[in-house]
Design an enzyme around this catalytic site. Structure first.
Site, PDB file in Angstrom:
ATOM      1  N   SER A  41       0.806  -1.218   0.000  1.00  0.00           N
ATOM      2  CA  SER A  41       0.000   0.000   0.000  1.00  0.00           C
ATOM      3  C   SER A  41       0.844   1.274   0.000  1.00  0.00           C
ATOM      4  CB  SER A  41      -0.965   0.009   1.182  1.00  0.00           C
ATOM      5  OG  SER A  41      -0.261   0.017   2.404  1.00  0.00           O
ATOM      6  N   SER A  42       2.044   1.231   0.569  1.00  0.00           N
ATOM      7  CA  SER A  42       2.889   2.436   0.567  1.00  0.00           C
ATOM      8  C   SER A  42       3.246   2.845  -0.862  1.00  0.00           C
ATOM      9  CB  SER A  42       4.152   2.216   1.407  1.00  0.00           C
ATOM     10  OG  SER A  42       4.835   1.055   0.977  1.00  0.00           O
ATOM     11  N   THR A  68       6.696 -12.338 -11.899  1.00  0.00           N
ATOM     12  CA  THR A  68       6.846 -11.115 -12.674  1.00  0.00           C
ATOM     13  C   THR A  68       5.978 -10.024 -12.068  1.00  0.00           C
ATOM     14  OG1 THR A  68       7.412 -12.287 -14.697  1.00  0.00           O
ATOM     15  CG2 THR A  68       6.491 -10.085 -14.956  1.00  0.00           C
ATOM     16  N   LEU A  69       6.537  -8.829 -12.008  1.00  0.00           N
ATOM     17  CA  LEU A  69       5.833  -7.657 -11.493  1.00  0.00           C
ATOM     18  C   LEU A  69       5.569  -6.723 -12.662  1.00  0.00           C
ATOM     19  CD1 LEU A  69       8.148  -7.091  -8.410  1.00  0.00           C
ATOM     20  CD2 LEU A  69       5.951  -8.287  -8.451  1.00  0.00           C
ATOM     21  N   GLU A  70       4.301  -6.514 -12.978  1.00  0.00           N
ATOM     22  CA  GLU A  70       3.918  -5.583 -14.039  1.00  0.00           C
ATOM     23  C   GLU A  70       3.713  -4.239 -13.372  1.00  0.00           C
ATOM     24  OE1 GLU A  70       1.511  -8.253 -13.552  1.00  0.00           O
ATOM     25  OE2 GLU A  70       2.230  -9.669 -15.054  1.00  0.00           O
ATOM     26  N   ARG A  89       0.076   4.315  -2.693  1.00  0.00           N
ATOM     27  CA  ARG A  89      -0.227   5.692  -2.310  1.00  0.00           C
ATOM     28  C   ARG A  89       0.622   6.704  -3.070  1.00  0.00           C
ATOM     29  NH1 ARG A  89      -2.088   5.064   3.909  1.00  0.00           N
ATOM     30  NH2 ARG A  89      -2.892   2.966   3.609  1.00  0.00           N
ATOM     31  N   GLN A 131       3.429  -8.365  -1.736  1.00  0.00           N
ATOM     32  CA  GLN A 131       3.140  -9.336  -0.690  1.00  0.00           C
ATOM     33  C   GLN A 131       2.444 -10.546  -1.296  1.00  0.00           C
ATOM     34  OE1 GLN A 131       0.673  -7.373   2.223  1.00  0.00           O
ATOM     35  NE2 GLN A 131      -0.355  -6.206   0.645  1.00  0.00           N
TER      36      GLN A 131
END
Length: 193
Positions: free
Chosen positions: A117-118, A142-144, A121, A163
């Site tokens: 969430s950080s 993989t992170l899009e 934001r 997470q």
């Protein structure tokens, strides 16, 4: 049913969940503990892939998207000073951790990966539209990532960026490996390409 931090650690101890390297420390009183009450933090690797602009379209009906992305992306290593993801830029990253969710009869797990969430934001989407990590998956995640904010967001290798939320699977699934099984690059390819 979502697993608590205690149950996540128990699943690791029982081999129903394999995270390499093993998330440490386990004591929630430690400021570096990667376990939230119902999730475990995952960290950004140093590898990024920035899809190139070009005279092509993504055509998913043709298959082989991982190879296509690998060919049509600039591959970067995040320097120690960080990588500034500018507003409205899309990149692919991956987790440092390798996740394996072996099929273990009625003890099988599946997972979801969500951004922290950080970062949200600040306008950073870390993982969108495809959060499911299916039972029997084995590989890095993989992170899009896209920065929808009005200012740059500095990314560092090794920072907690996502997470993993673990869930029990009802019934024993039949193995159905995805095209991304064993992936080790942001584009979704394995060690050889």
């Amino acid at each position: 049913m979502i697993l608590s931090n205690v149950e996540i650690q128990k699943a690791i101890d029982e081999g129903r969940l394999i995270i390499t390297p093993d998330p440490q420390p386990r004591d929630p009183r430690s400021p570096d503990c990667p376990y939230d009450t119902t999730a475990v933090n995952l960290h950004l690797s140093s590898s990024l892939s920035v899809p190139k602009k070009g005279a092509f379209n993504y055509d998913l009906s043709q298959g082989g998207i991982a190879t296509f992305l690998a060919r049509n992306s600039e591959h970067l290593e995040i320097p120690s000073t960080g990588y500034v993801l500018k507003p409205y830029l899309f990149v692919l990253g991956r987790t440092q951790e390798r996740i394996h969710l072996p099929i273990k009869g009625n003890q099988t797990l599946a997972a979801r990966i969500e951004g922290k969430s950080s970062f949200a934001r600040c306008g950073l989407l870390v993982h969108f539209t495809a959060p499911t990590v299916h039972a029997d998956f084995d590989g890095t995640l993989t992170l899009e990532m896209i920065n929808l904010g009005n200012a740059g967001v500095t990314l560092y290798a090794g920072q907690a960026i996502a997470q993993l939320i673990l869930e029990t699977v009802l019934g024993e699934p039949l193995a159905n490996p995805s095209q991304f099984q064993g992936q080790t690059t942001p584009a979704g390819t394995g060690p050889t390409g």
